[in-house]
Write a protein that holds these residues in place. Structure first.
Motif, PDB file in Angstrom:
ATOM      1  N   ILE A  10       6.149 -70.757   3.950  1.00 51.17           N
ATOM      2  CA  ILE A  10       6.383 -70.576   4.968  1.00 51.17           C
ATOM      3  C   ILE A  10       6.511 -69.119   5.306  1.00 51.17           C
ATOM      4  CG2 ILE A  10       7.921 -70.820   6.972  1.00 51.17           C
ATOM      5  CD1 ILE A  10       8.760 -73.519   5.431  1.00 51.17           C
ATOM      6  N   GLY A  11       7.248 -68.365   4.537  1.00 49.68           N
ATOM      7  CA  GLY A  11       7.434 -66.885   4.829  1.00 49.68           C
ATOM      8  C   GLY A  11       5.974 -66.160   5.105  1.00 49.68           C
ATOM      9  N   ALA A  12       5.290 -66.300   3.919  1.00 50.25           N
ATOM     10  CA  ALA A  12       4.015 -65.656   4.139  1.00 50.25           C
ATOM     11  C   ALA A  12       2.982 -66.144   5.332  1.00 50.25           C
ATOM     12  CB  ALA A  12       3.137 -66.065   2.780  1.00 50.25           C
ATOM     13  N   ARG A  24       4.444 -55.066  13.907  1.00 50.00           N
ATOM     14  CA  ARG A  24       4.752 -54.133  12.425  1.00 50.00           C
ATOM     15  C   ARG A  24       5.613 -55.136  11.638  1.00 50.00           C
ATOM     16  NH1 ARG A  24       3.414 -48.992  11.490  1.00 50.00           N
ATOM     17  NH2 ARG A  24       2.974 -48.694  13.807  1.00 50.00           N
ATOM     18  N   VAL A  25       5.130 -55.576  10.543  1.00 51.55           N
ATOM     19  CA  VAL A  25       5.901 -56.555   9.835  1.00 51.55           C
ATOM     20  C   VAL A  25       6.242 -55.657   8.420  1.00 51.55           C
ATOM     21  CG1 VAL A  25       5.943 -58.702   8.679  1.00 51.55           C
ATOM     22  CG2 VAL A  25       4.612 -58.292  10.823  1.00 51.55           C
ATOM     23  N   HIS A  26       7.780 -55.771   8.146  1.00 53.89           N
ATOM     24  CA  HIS A  26       8.196 -55.606   6.661  1.00 53.89           C
ATOM     25  C   HIS A  26       8.445 -56.861   6.185  1.00 53.89           C
ATOM     26  CE1 HIS A  26       8.601 -51.587   8.614  1.00 53.89           C
ATOM     27  NE2 HIS A  26       8.568 -51.080   7.412  1.00 53.89           N
ATOM     28  N   PHE A  27       8.207 -57.187   4.997  1.00 53.44           N
ATOM     29  CA  PHE A  27       8.640 -58.668   4.468  1.00 53.44           C
ATOM     30  C   PHE A  27       9.264 -58.241   2.972  1.00 53.44           C
ATOM     31  CE2 PHE A  27       4.280 -58.448   3.050  1.00 53.44           C
ATOM     32  CZ  PHE A  27       4.190 -58.882   1.674  1.00 53.44           C
ATOM     33  N   LEU A  28      10.546 -58.926   2.756  1.00 54.15           N
ATOM     34  CA  LEU A  28      11.325 -58.690   1.761  1.00 54.15           C
ATOM     35  C   LEU A  28      11.284 -59.975   0.625  1.00 54.15           C
ATOM     36  CD1 LEU A  28      14.552 -57.662   3.563  1.00 54.15           C
ATOM     37  CD2 LEU A  28      12.484 -56.319   2.913  1.00 54.15           C
ATOM     38  N   GLU A 205       2.322 -78.415   8.633  1.00 61.16           N
ATOM     39  CA  GLU A 205       1.799 -77.120   7.939  1.00 61.16           C
ATOM     40  C   GLU A 205       2.509 -75.984   8.088  1.00 61.16           C
ATOM     41  OE1 GLU A 205      -0.673 -77.878   5.680  1.00 61.16           O
ATOM     42  OE2 GLU A 205      -1.362 -79.974   6.613  1.00 61.16           O
ATOM     43  N   VAL A 206       2.349 -75.056   7.369  1.00 59.54           N
ATOM     44  CA  VAL A 206       2.959 -73.684   7.563  1.00 59.54           C
ATOM     45  C   VAL A 206       2.359 -73.072   8.771  1.00 59.54           C
ATOM     46  CG1 VAL A 206       2.730 -71.198   6.648  1.00 59.54           C
ATOM     47  CG2 VAL A 206       2.978 -73.211   4.944  1.00 59.54           C
ATOM     48  N   ASP A 207       1.360 -73.182   9.429  1.00 61.73           N
ATOM     49  CA  ASP A 207       1.071 -72.810  10.597  1.00 61.73           C
ATOM     50  C   ASP A 207       1.705 -73.240  11.846  1.00 61.73           C
ATOM     51  OD1 ASP A 207      -0.765 -71.208   9.304  1.00 61.73           O
ATOM     52  OD2 ASP A 207      -2.869 -72.358  10.043  1.00 61.73           O
ATOM     53  N   ASP A 208       2.162 -74.562  11.645  1.00 62.81           N
ATOM     54  CA  ASP A 208       3.268 -75.143  12.715  1.00 62.81           C
ATOM     55  C   ASP A 208       4.333 -74.464  12.853  1.00 62.81           C
ATOM     56  OD1 ASP A 208       1.037 -77.072  13.129  1.00 62.81           O
ATOM     57  OD2 ASP A 208       1.901 -78.179  11.565  1.00 62.81           O
TER      58      ASP A 208
END
Length: 238
Positions: A10-12, A24-28, A205-208
């Motif tokens: 889901i995060g991705a 502008r996305v930072h992901f941990l 789905e993840v997109d939802d």
């Protein structure tokens, strides 16, 4: 903006959805291979997302990472782990670990971004809950304890930050089809059980989930705060 646990699942999906909108996305994450692959796959975007390795159970590291990022307009507290466990096997150490993995970091990530949001009079925090405790699923007592607490935490943060025009909501996903869930639990019987328990007979789905996050982070949801928003196809159990 920041997405925790953004390297997979889901995060991705949320990292990609927001990045494709020009955020502008930072992901941990600590899933290094998945995170670097995602970063590489999206490197061609106008504003490519940035992966920052971060163990969210280490609060000193969390504080340093957020200090390095600076101003955060949108925080998505997504990171979690739903490992199964039996009551008799849970030790105090495992309890503390599960709370650190599934609950504690959400509060302290919110604490890290709140001062700047309050100063500018605007901001969005989206916490991730789970349908699991609403359905009383088996072998997940600690996970469900943490996820139930997140809904209460969301209400409290929304109340305290609302005077500064900072909105806090909780997204409650249902049986989302992710690679991890499919690998661990998917069987024809399990698929049939989930669909039988949903009002809508199609898997989430993840997109939802990403679509709901996009809405709640946008100005279109400017009067939405302190609430739980389900994306579960009306899952009432089975």
């Amino acid at each position: 903006m920041v997405v925790t646990g953004g390297g997979s699942g889901i995060g991705a999906g949320m990292v990609e959805a927001f990045a494709r909108q020009g955020a502008r996305v930072h992901f941990l994450d600590i899933a290094d291979a998945d995170s670097r692959a995602l970063e590489a796959n999206l490197a061609g975007l106008a504003v490519p997302p940035v992966y920052l390795p971060c163990d969210l159970t280490n609060l000193e590291t969390v504080a340093k990472v957020f200090a390095a990022i600076g101003q955060v307009d949108v925080l998505i507290n997504n990171a979690a782990n739903d490992d199964r466990h039996a009551l008799a096997e849970v030790t105090p150490q495992y309890w503390e670990n599960r709370m650190a993995v599934n609950l504690r970091h959400q509060y302290f990530c919110a604490q890290a971004v709140a001062p700047a949001m309050q100063a500018q009079g605007d901001g969005v925090i989206l916490n991730f809950g789970s349908i699991s405790w609403h359905l009383a699923l088996p072998d997940l007592t600690l996970y469900m304890t943490a996820k139930a607490a997140i809904e209460g935490m969301t209400r409290g943060l929304a109340r305290d930050l609302g005077p500064h025009n900072v909105r806090v909501n909780c997204i409650v996903p249902g049986g989302v089809r992710t690679p991890r869930q499919e690998a661990l639990w998917h069987t024809p019987d399990e698929e049939a059980r989930i669909l039988a328990g949903q009002c809508l007979k199609a898997r989430v789905e993840v997109d939802d989930v990403a679509a709901l996050a996009l809405f709640l982070a946008s100005d279109s949801a400017r009067r939405c705060s302190g609430r739980d928003y389900y994306v579960d196809a009306g899952w009432y159990g089975a």
